[in-house]
Design an enzyme around this catalytic site. Structure first.
Site, PDB file in Angstrom:
ATOM      1  N   GLU A 116       0.823  -1.214   0.000  1.00  0.00           N
ATOM      2  CA  GLU A 116       0.000   0.000   0.000  1.00  0.00           C
ATOM      3  C   GLU A 116       0.861   1.269   0.000  1.00  0.00           C
ATOM      4  O   GLU A 116       0.387   2.347   0.359  1.00  0.00           O
ATOM      5  CB  GLU A 116      -0.957   0.019   1.206  1.00  0.00           C
ATOM      6  CG  GLU A 116      -1.866  -1.185   1.342  1.00  0.00           C
ATOM      7  CD  GLU A 116      -2.888  -1.363   0.221  1.00  0.00           C
ATOM      8  OE1 GLU A 116      -2.918  -0.543  -0.700  1.00  0.00           O
ATOM      9  OE2 GLU A 116      -3.632  -2.351   0.283  1.00  0.00           O
ATOM     10  N   HIS A 139      -3.013   2.173   8.424  1.00  0.00           N
ATOM     11  CA  HIS A 139      -4.058   1.338   7.822  1.00  0.00           C
ATOM     12  C   HIS A 139      -4.206   0.064   8.638  1.00  0.00           C
ATOM     13  O   HIS A 139      -3.203  -0.590   8.951  1.00  0.00           O
ATOM     14  CB  HIS A 139      -3.679   0.998   6.374  1.00  0.00           C
ATOM     15  CG  HIS A 139      -4.506  -0.096   5.766  1.00  0.00           C
ATOM     16  ND1 HIS A 139      -5.882  -0.004   5.639  1.00  0.00           N
ATOM     17  CD2 HIS A 139      -4.173  -1.303   5.254  1.00  0.00           C
ATOM     18  CE1 HIS A 139      -6.336  -1.114   5.063  1.00  0.00           C
ATOM     19  NE2 HIS A 139      -5.330  -1.928   4.824  1.00  0.00           N
ATOM     20  N   HIS A 141      -7.265  -3.329   9.871  1.00  0.00           N
ATOM     21  CA  HIS A 141      -8.463  -4.098   9.519  1.00  0.00           C
ATOM     22  C   HIS A 141      -9.349  -4.273  10.757  1.00  0.00           C
ATOM     23  O   HIS A 141      -9.430  -5.368  11.308  1.00  0.00           O
ATOM     24  CB  HIS A 141      -8.052  -5.473   8.968  1.00  0.00           C
ATOM     25  CG  HIS A 141      -7.259  -5.435   7.694  1.00  0.00           C
ATOM     26  ND1 HIS A 141      -6.660  -6.553   7.147  1.00  0.00           N
ATOM     27  CD2 HIS A 141      -6.971  -4.413   6.843  1.00  0.00           C
ATOM     28  CE1 HIS A 141      -6.037  -6.223   6.030  1.00  0.00           C
ATOM     29  NE2 HIS A 141      -6.194  -4.933   5.821  1.00  0.00           N
ATOM     30  N   GLU A 169     -17.666  12.086  21.946  1.00  0.00           N
ATOM     31  CA  GLU A 169     -16.371  12.673  21.580  1.00  0.00           C
ATOM     32  C   GLU A 169     -16.068  12.521  20.085  1.00  0.00           C
ATOM     33  O   GLU A 169     -15.160  13.200  19.582  1.00  0.00           O
ATOM     34  CB  GLU A 169     -15.229  12.091  22.425  1.00  0.00           C
ATOM     35  CG  GLU A 169     -14.600  10.826  21.900  1.00  0.00           C
ATOM     36  CD  GLU A 169     -15.095   9.580  22.602  1.00  0.00           C
ATOM     37  OE1 GLU A 169     -16.287   9.557  23.012  1.00  0.00           O
ATOM     38  OE2 GLU A 169     -14.319   8.638  22.731  1.00  0.00           O
ATOM     39  N   HIS A 210     -12.861  -3.985   3.716  1.00  0.00           N
ATOM     40  CA  HIS A 210     -11.408  -4.165   3.821  1.00  0.00           C
ATOM     41  C   HIS A 210     -10.844  -3.576   5.118  1.00  0.00           C
ATOM     42  O   HIS A 210     -10.277  -4.301   5.931  1.00  0.00           O
ATOM     43  CB  HIS A 210     -10.716  -3.537   2.594  1.00  0.00           C
ATOM     44  CG  HIS A 210      -9.233  -3.684   2.580  1.00  0.00           C
ATOM     45  ND1 HIS A 210      -8.510  -3.937   1.434  1.00  0.00           N
ATOM     46  CD2 HIS A 210      -8.315  -3.618   3.567  1.00  0.00           C
ATOM     47  CE1 HIS A 210      -7.227  -4.031   1.738  1.00  0.00           C
ATOM     48  NE2 HIS A 210      -7.075  -3.826   3.030  1.00  0.00           N
TER      49      HIS A 210
END
Ligand code: 13P
Ligand code: ZN
Length: 282
Positions: A116, A139, A141, A169, A210
């Site tokens: 990525e 990133h 999952h 919040e 994803h």
């Protein structure tokens, strides 16, 4: 100084470990990048090897020309970062055209930066343009956020509003809301462009079916943002497991009342009137 003695490397590794123990990094799932400050890279210069070969990034990031980044390796497990950072993480340098990178430290047992990398670098580029203090792109999952991408409309306005209603919040932590990327092939330029369009204005992007991307000025803020969204998503999953409609919730006027005391500007885009009582419907 050795890279692994630096504060930035230690903060990087700590986030990887924390993310793993949250359950957000099965196998090699997820990746992390950090745009290293000039003074930080100068302090570890003796530990870098600049003799490596240039390789294509797969996109162009002129705004990051000449900069250094710590990134996780492709196929490497977050679970292993703590016990052997040098085998699982690397530092790369981007060339003057913003088109190639070379590894200057780490991945000592071989490998390449995360698949990525185009998304990370394009996100870091647009984030730097909007706020030069933003240095971290993360990133992962996370289970509940991913689960919601199967039942809520893939619309950033609706996703943001439903997540915001789950914890007071939320609109204070991410007042610009969440952007949505529909299902796309991961690992390439196309998904990187779609994500960076969102990150021009927002700190959170969800990839349908994803995972999630978050950015921030440091590791604590970025991890905390991810944690806040995923916690709210967990509450929403629990609510939706009990009912398809709420008895009571945080209303638009309640959100507006947060602006002055918390010095935020919660976007009206997300404070639409709901005509339906069903969760996820307008
Ligand atoms: P990498 O192991 O290449 O970082 O890929 C993991 C991932 O989550 C892809 O989206
Ligand atoms: Zn992923």
């Amino acid at each position: 100084m050795k890279v692994l003695d630096s504060k930035f490397a230690q903060g990087f590794c700590r986030l990887c470990v924390d993310g793993f123990y949250q359950g957000w990094h099965e196998r090699n799932g997820g990746n992390l990048s950090y745009r290293i400050k000039d003074e930080e890279i100068a302090a570890v210069a003796d530990d870098l090897d600049e003799s490596g070969e240039w390789k294509e990034i797969g996109t162009t990031v002129r705004g990051l020309a000449g900069e250094y980044f710590m990134v996780t390796g492709s196929g490497k497990y977050f679970r292993n970062v703590e016990i052997d950072p040098a085998a699982n993480v690397c530092i790369i340098k981007v060339d003057d055209a913003g088109e190639n990178y070379k590894i200057v430290w780490g991945l000592v047992e071989g490998g390449r930066p995360t698949s990525e990398l185009p998304s990370h670098l394009m996100n870091l580029e647009v984030c730097k343009a909007r706020d030069p203090q933003i240095r971290v792109v993360y990133h992962c999952h996370p289970t509940n956020t991913i689960a919601l991408t199967f039942v809520l409309p893939l619309d950033g306005k609706i996703f943001t509003r439903e997540i915001w209603e789950m914890a007071t919040e939320c609109p204070i932590v991410f007042p610009e809301g969440i952007g949505m990327v529909p299902w796309m092939v991961p690992g390439g330029r196309e998904i990187a462009v779609a994500t960076s369009e969102i990150m021009k204005k927002q700190d959170v992007a969800i990839w349908a079916h994803h995972g999630m991307f978050a950015c921030g000025t440091d590791f604590d803020i970025t991890f905390g943002l991810m944690h806040t969204v995923e916690k709210a998503a967990e509450i929403l999953v629990k609510v939706m497991s009990m009912t398809d409609r709420k008895r009571q919730t945080i209303e638009p006027e309640n959100f507006r009342a947060l602006n002055a005391p918390f010095n935020v500007n919660i976007s009206e885009d997300f404070l639409y009137d709901k005509k339906s009582g069903i969760i996820g419907e307008y």
